[in-house]
Design a protein around this motif. Structure first.
Motif, PDB file in Angstrom:
ATOM      1  N   ARG A  32       0.894  -0.867  -0.374  1.00  0.00           N
ATOM      2  CA  ARG A  32       0.156  -0.537  -0.560  1.00  0.00           C
ATOM      3  C   ARG A  32       1.227   1.288   0.117  1.00  0.00           C
ATOM      4  NH1 ARG A  32      -5.044   1.376   1.805  1.00  0.00           N
ATOM      5  NH2 ARG A  32      -5.673  -0.127   0.511  1.00  0.00           N
ATOM      6  N   ALA A  33       1.695   1.220   0.972  1.00  0.00           N
ATOM      7  CA  ALA A  33       2.401   2.761   1.013  1.00  0.00           C
ATOM      8  C   ALA A  33       3.308   2.658  -0.306  1.00  0.00           C
ATOM      9  CB  ALA A  33       3.978   2.290   2.027  1.00  0.00           C
ATOM     10  N   MET A  34       4.210   1.720  -0.715  1.00  0.00           N
ATOM     11  CA  MET A  34       4.708   1.944  -2.504  1.00  0.00           C
ATOM     12  C   MET A  34       3.201   2.136  -3.601  1.00  0.00           C
ATOM     13  SD  MET A  34       7.647  -1.032  -1.488  1.00  0.00           S
ATOM     14  CE  MET A  34       7.464  -1.151  -3.614  1.00  0.00           C
ATOM     15  N   ALA A  35       2.430   1.901  -3.701  1.00  0.00           N
ATOM     16  CA  ALA A  35       1.336   2.007  -4.679  1.00  0.00           C
ATOM     17  C   ALA A  35       0.401   3.752  -4.438  1.00  0.00           C
ATOM     18  CB  ALA A  35       0.297   1.182  -3.881  1.00  0.00           C
ATOM     19  N   GLN A  36       0.671   3.822  -3.641  1.00  0.00           N
ATOM     20  CA  GLN A  36       0.258   5.232  -3.547  1.00  0.00           C
ATOM     21  C   GLN A  36       0.228   6.324  -2.145  1.00  0.00           C
ATOM     22  OE1 GLN A  36      -4.018   5.412  -4.721  1.00  0.00           O
ATOM     23  NE2 GLN A  36      -4.394   7.014  -2.927  1.00  0.00           N
ATOM     24  N   PRO A  37       0.933   6.961  -2.181  1.00  0.00           N
ATOM     25  CA  PRO A  37       1.143   7.740  -0.667  1.00  0.00           C
ATOM     26  C   PRO A  37      -0.387   8.103  -0.029  1.00  0.00           C
ATOM     27  CG  PRO A  37       2.140   8.991  -1.992  1.00  0.00           C
ATOM     28  CD  PRO A  37       1.188   8.219  -3.289  1.00  0.00           C
ATOM     29  N   ARG A  38      -0.905   6.915   0.798  1.00  0.00           N
ATOM     30  CA  ARG A  38      -1.963   7.066   0.973  1.00  0.00           C
ATOM     31  C   ARG A  38      -2.354   7.851   2.231  1.00  0.00           C
ATOM     32  NH1 ARG A  38      -6.929   3.537   2.362  1.00  0.00           N
ATOM     33  NH2 ARG A  38      -6.657   4.550   4.292  1.00  0.00           N
ATOM     34  N   GLN A  39      -3.669   8.184   2.775  1.00  0.00           N
ATOM     35  CA  GLN A  39      -3.743   9.531   3.390  1.00  0.00           C
ATOM     36  C   GLN A  39      -4.336   8.883   4.520  1.00  0.00           C
ATOM     37  OE1 GLN A  39      -5.694   9.839   0.507  1.00  0.00           O
ATOM     38  NE2 GLN A  39      -6.867  11.102   1.821  1.00  0.00           N
ATOM     39  N   GLU A  40      -6.103   8.237   4.201  1.00  0.00           N
ATOM     40  CA  GLU A  40      -6.432   7.720   4.966  1.00  0.00           C
ATOM     41  C   GLU A  40      -8.152   7.583   3.947  1.00  0.00           C
ATOM     42  OE1 GLU A  40      -4.931   5.935   5.994  1.00  0.00           O
ATOM     43  OE2 GLU A  40      -6.636   5.168   5.199  1.00  0.00           O
ATOM     44  N   ARG A  41      -7.757   6.199   3.045  1.00  0.00           N
ATOM     45  CA  ARG A  41      -9.266   5.900   2.252  1.00  0.00           C
ATOM     46  C   ARG A  41      -9.574   5.449   3.166  1.00  0.00           C
ATOM     47  NH1 ARG A  41      -7.402   2.345   0.969  1.00  0.00           N
ATOM     48  NH2 ARG A  41      -6.401   2.124  -1.992  1.00  0.00           N
ATOM     49  N   ARG A  42     -11.165   5.258   2.643  1.00  0.00           N
ATOM     50  CA  ARG A  42     -11.829   4.640   3.331  1.00  0.00           C
ATOM     51  C   ARG A  42     -12.818   4.853   2.891  1.00  0.00           C
ATOM     52  NH1 ARG A  42      -7.821   2.324   4.732  1.00  0.00           N
ATOM     53  NH2 ARG A  42      -7.301  -0.112   3.669  1.00  0.00           N
ATOM     54  N   THR A  43     -14.384   4.753   3.491  1.00  0.00           N
ATOM     55  CA  THR A  43     -15.198   3.110   3.716  1.00  0.00           C
ATOM     56  C   THR A  43     -16.574   4.707   3.569  1.00  0.00           C
ATOM     57  OG1 THR A  43     -14.840   3.970   6.172  1.00  0.00           O
ATOM     58  CG2 THR A  43     -13.870   2.068   4.808  1.00  0.00           C
ATOM     59  N   ARG A  44     -17.336   4.707   3.122  1.00  0.00           N
ATOM     60  CA  ARG A  44     -18.683   4.850   3.081  1.00  0.00           C
ATOM     61  C   ARG A  44     -20.027   3.612   2.454  1.00  0.00           C
ATOM     62  NH1 ARG A  44     -18.971   9.366   4.986  1.00  0.00           N
ATOM     63  NH2 ARG A  44     -21.535   9.628   4.674  1.00  0.00           N
ATOM     64  N   THR A  51     -23.633   4.882   7.001  1.00  0.00           N
ATOM     65  CA  THR A  51     -22.501   5.371   6.304  1.00  0.00           C
ATOM     66  C   THR A  51     -21.653   5.379   7.382  1.00  0.00           C
ATOM     67  OG1 THR A  51     -22.744   8.121   6.147  1.00  0.00           O
ATOM     68  CG2 THR A  51     -22.781   5.556   4.057  1.00  0.00           C
ATOM     69  N   ILE A  52     -20.310   5.418   7.247  1.00  0.00           N
ATOM     70  CA  ILE A  52     -19.381   5.240   8.117  1.00  0.00           C
ATOM     71  C   ILE A  52     -17.508   5.272   7.584  1.00  0.00           C
ATOM     72  CG2 ILE A  52     -19.758   3.891   9.745  1.00  0.00           C
ATOM     73  CD1 ILE A  52     -19.757   1.405   8.395  1.00  0.00           C
ATOM     74  N   ALA A  53     -16.984   5.651   8.317  1.00  0.00           N
ATOM     75  CA  ALA A  53     -15.392   5.838   8.108  1.00  0.00           C
ATOM     76  C   ALA A  53     -14.343   5.550   8.670  1.00  0.00           C
ATOM     77  CB  ALA A  53     -15.593   7.493   7.431  1.00  0.00           C
ATOM     78  N   ARG A  54     -13.150   5.628   8.388  1.00  0.00           N
ATOM     79  CA  ARG A  54     -12.574   4.405   8.623  1.00  0.00           C
ATOM     80  C   ARG A  54     -10.906   5.865   8.878  1.00  0.00           C
ATOM     81  NH1 ARG A  54     -10.831  -1.392   7.474  1.00  0.00           N
ATOM     82  NH2 ARG A  54     -10.092  -0.478   5.758  1.00  0.00           N
ATOM     83  N   PRO A  55     -10.284   5.262   9.691  1.00  0.00           N
ATOM     84  CA  PRO A  55      -8.821   6.419  10.448  1.00  0.00           C
ATOM     85  C   PRO A  55      -8.114   5.596   8.844  1.00  0.00           C
ATOM     86  CG  PRO A  55      -9.783   5.575  12.115  1.00  0.00           C
ATOM     87  CD  PRO A  55     -10.884   4.349  10.577  1.00  0.00           C
ATOM     88  N   ALA A  56      -7.176   6.225   8.542  1.00  0.00           N
ATOM     89  CA  ALA A  56      -5.944   6.512   7.956  1.00  0.00           C
ATOM     90  C   ALA A  56      -5.645   4.919   8.324  1.00  0.00           C
ATOM     91  CB  ALA A  56      -5.024   6.811   7.999  1.00  0.00           C
ATOM     92  N   TRP A  57      -4.701   5.004   9.193  1.00  0.00           N
ATOM     93  CA  TRP A  57      -3.992   4.350  10.328  1.00  0.00           C
ATOM     94  C   TRP A  57      -5.327   3.455  11.172  1.00  0.00           C
ATOM     95  CZ3 TRP A  57       0.919   3.287   7.978  1.00  0.00           C
ATOM     96  CH2 TRP A  57       1.904   3.997   6.958  1.00  0.00           C
ATOM     97  N   GLY A  58      -4.749   1.980  10.106  1.00  0.00           N
ATOM     98  CA  GLY A  58      -5.869   1.312  11.759  1.00  0.00           C
ATOM     99  C   GLY A  58      -4.553   0.761  12.758  1.00  0.00           C
ATOM    100  N   LEU A  59      -6.242  -0.347  12.971  1.00  0.00           N
ATOM    101  CA  LEU A  59      -4.896  -0.793  14.652  1.00  0.00           C
ATOM    102  C   LEU A  59      -3.862  -1.618  13.921  1.00  0.00           C
ATOM    103  CD1 LEU A  59      -7.294  -1.238  17.818  1.00  0.00           C
ATOM    104  CD2 LEU A  59      -5.333   0.971  17.033  1.00  0.00           C
ATOM    105  N   GLY A  60      -2.176  -2.070  14.329  1.00  0.00           N
ATOM    106  CA  GLY A  60      -1.671  -3.382  13.223  1.00  0.00           C
ATOM    107  C   GLY A  60      -1.614  -2.196  11.787  1.00  0.00           C
ATOM    108  N   THR A 301      -7.642  14.858  -0.569  1.00  0.00           N
ATOM    109  CA  THR A 301      -8.843  14.751  -0.370  1.00  0.00           C
ATOM    110  C   THR A 301     -10.077  13.766  -0.865  1.00  0.00           C
ATOM    111  OG1 THR A 301      -8.726  16.868  -1.716  1.00  0.00           O
ATOM    112  CG2 THR A 301     -11.054  16.126  -1.814  1.00  0.00           C
ATOM    113  N   THR A 302      -9.586  12.984  -1.619  1.00  0.00           N
ATOM    114  CA  THR A 302     -10.302  11.736  -1.889  1.00  0.00           C
ATOM    115  C   THR A 302     -10.474  10.954  -0.447  1.00  0.00           C
ATOM    116  OG1 THR A 302      -8.319  10.445  -2.378  1.00  0.00           O
ATOM    117  CG2 THR A 302      -9.846  10.805  -4.201  1.00  0.00           C
ATOM    118  N   GLY A 303      -9.438  10.834   0.273  1.00  0.00           N
ATOM    119  CA  GLY A 303      -9.122  10.118   1.364  1.00  0.00           C
ATOM    120  C   GLY A 303     -10.284  10.825   2.659  1.00  0.00           C
ATOM    121  N   LEU A 304     -10.636  12.385   2.512  1.00  0.00           N
ATOM    122  CA  LEU A 304     -11.452  12.636   3.467  1.00  0.00           C
ATOM    123  C   LEU A 304     -12.870  11.770   2.612  1.00  0.00           C
ATOM    124  CD1 LEU A 304     -11.723  15.988   3.580  1.00  0.00           C
ATOM    125  CD2 LEU A 304     -13.554  15.528   2.650  1.00  0.00           C
TER     126      LEU A 304
END
Length: 419
Positions: A32-44, A51-60, A301-304
């Motif tokens: 994931r880290a090499m695929a794209q600088p991720r900021q916290e993407r996820r979930t709706r 609906t809901i959304a997930r933090p960028a860095w999950g536990l572990g 912005t996509t993470g947001l």
């Protein structure tokens, strides 16, 4: 800091400390880290559901794995096409600069004219599509609760070591982020491996020819000598919890932010853009590799939009801001890895920038895309698609979805995690 593991370690939030991470999860994080600088993407959630959304860095970082299947690279707004192994998951693309129409009332659906294609159908500009999505996103109900809850499934492609087939590793992640703050608060998560499976029918045939192994040694992208074996069976749910950094920080938006920060974001596009750009330093969100301002804004912005507990008005402002980026494209009639139809907004980025260093001879290009439901403005998935193979994607066909993260649920709830 050129080693991918070092970059990953530096990008990991301090509050996660040195919590042990199994090799399978670590490899997914690296991918994931090499695929794209991720900021916290996820979930709706899917259309019509809470609906809901997930933090960028999950536990572990257990949810850091991403997705994959072969798909077509869509026709561009200029009429050219990229090689396409399959047309099953993408439709017609249009660029944000393709039409010079006036947008009319910002965010009003249908306020901008489109163009008539040779087949007689009206092709709307990327700007028009995004402004309509902004209008609908801003009109969704604004709910709050005790917990921001998300459920997602990530998929990542791996090449079998010493064999001629590719497998998709799948992982389900669920998280609960408290709206309350303080040193006693905890973020909870649960992750489960759903097992690896051959990526295509051709891969399945090669896997069976190899004896249909239940344990598959795979190549870890960017890390020579790293050993990883994927199981075709599902694993047990791994639960965890961690305190919130500084008692309230848990999401990543160019910098660590709290739920309160997200709820207070500007709901006007220019003000939101200015707020975000205060964290832009000319490089990626998780590496020192140069990254353009548009690509950086698209990433955060996509993470947001995808998985953060912002107000509907802020989510609408985020779509309006994307509509103003000249380098984005919109593709309609796209399906995510769960088979749900939606519309994708995309931006292309040099693969070397995503990796965090410019490798000699690496001229690969990745396409990052957010798939969303036009009727609600809710995110369905984020994906990385190979446009020009290079680096870890060397040998992959253009149009391959290298990794993806599908949002199954995202929203507020008063029901916390089971003890």
């Amino acid at each position: 800091m050129n080693d991918p593991i070092d970059r990953l370690r530096a990008a990991r939030p301090a509050h996660l400390g040195d919590t042990p991470v199994d090799e399978r999860t670590r490899a997914a994080e690296l991918t994931r880290a090499m695929a794209q600088p991720r900021q916290e993407r996820r979930t709706r959630r899917a259309p019509g559901r809470r609906t809901i959304a997930r933090p960028a860095w999950g536990l572990g970082l257990a949810g850091a794995a991403a997705a994959v299947t072969a798909v077509a690279v869509a026709v561009t707004g200029t009429g050219g096409t990229a090689p396409s192994p399959s047309a099953a998951r993408t439709g017609q693309a249009v660029s944000s600069s393709e039409s010079s129409e006036s947008p009319g009332s910002p965010g009003s659906p249908g306020s901008s004219p489109g163009r008539t294609a040779p087949d007689g159908q009206v092709r709307l500009s990327a700007r028009t599509v995004l402004l309509a999505a902004a209008h609908r996103a801003a009109g969704q109900p604004d709910e709050t609760g005790a917990w921001w809850h998300t459920v997602s499934v990530s998929r990542t492609l791996f090449r079998a070591e010493g064999a001629d087939y590719t497998v998709v590793d799948r992982q389900r992640t669920e998280s609960w982020t408290p709206s309350a703050t303080g040193p006693e608060q905890r973020q909870h998560s649960g992750s489960q491996s759903l097992g690896a499976q051959p990526a295509t029918p051709e891969d399945e045939a090669a896997w069976r020819e190899a004896g249909a192994p239940a344990e598959i040694p795979v190549v870890v992208p960017g890390k020579k000598g790293a050993k990883l074996s994927l199981s075709t069976g599902s694993g047990e749910v791994q639960k965890g919890q961690a305190p919130l950094p500084d008692g309230d920080k848990v999401f990543w938006l160019g910098r660590n932010v709290s739920v309160r920060d997200l709820r207070a974001l500007p709901s006007e596009p220019d003000a939101l853009k200015a707020w975000l750009l205060r964290s832009y330093k000319g490089h990626g969100t998780e590496s020192s590799a140069p990254m353009s301002r548009d690509a950086w804004l698209f990433t955060v912005t996509t993470g947001l939009i995808a998985d953060m507990p912002v107000t509907p008005e802020v989510r609408g402002a985020a779509f309006r801001m994307l509509a103003g980026l000249a380098s984005i494209e919109v593709t309609r009639d796209v399906t995510d890895a769960e088979g749900r139809a939606g519309t994708a907004v995309t931006i292309d980025e040099p693969e070397a920038s995503a990796m965090g260093k410019a490798a000699a001879g690496n001229d690969g290009v990745l396409r990052t895309r957010l798939i969303f439901d036009e009727e609600t403005g809710q995110a369905l998935a984020t994906e990385n698609v190979v446009v020009r193979p290079g680096g870890p994607q060397a040998g992959m066909e253009p149009g391959t979805v290298w990794n993806s993260d599908v949002t199954l649920e995202s929203g507020w709830t008063d029901d916390g995690p089971a003890s």
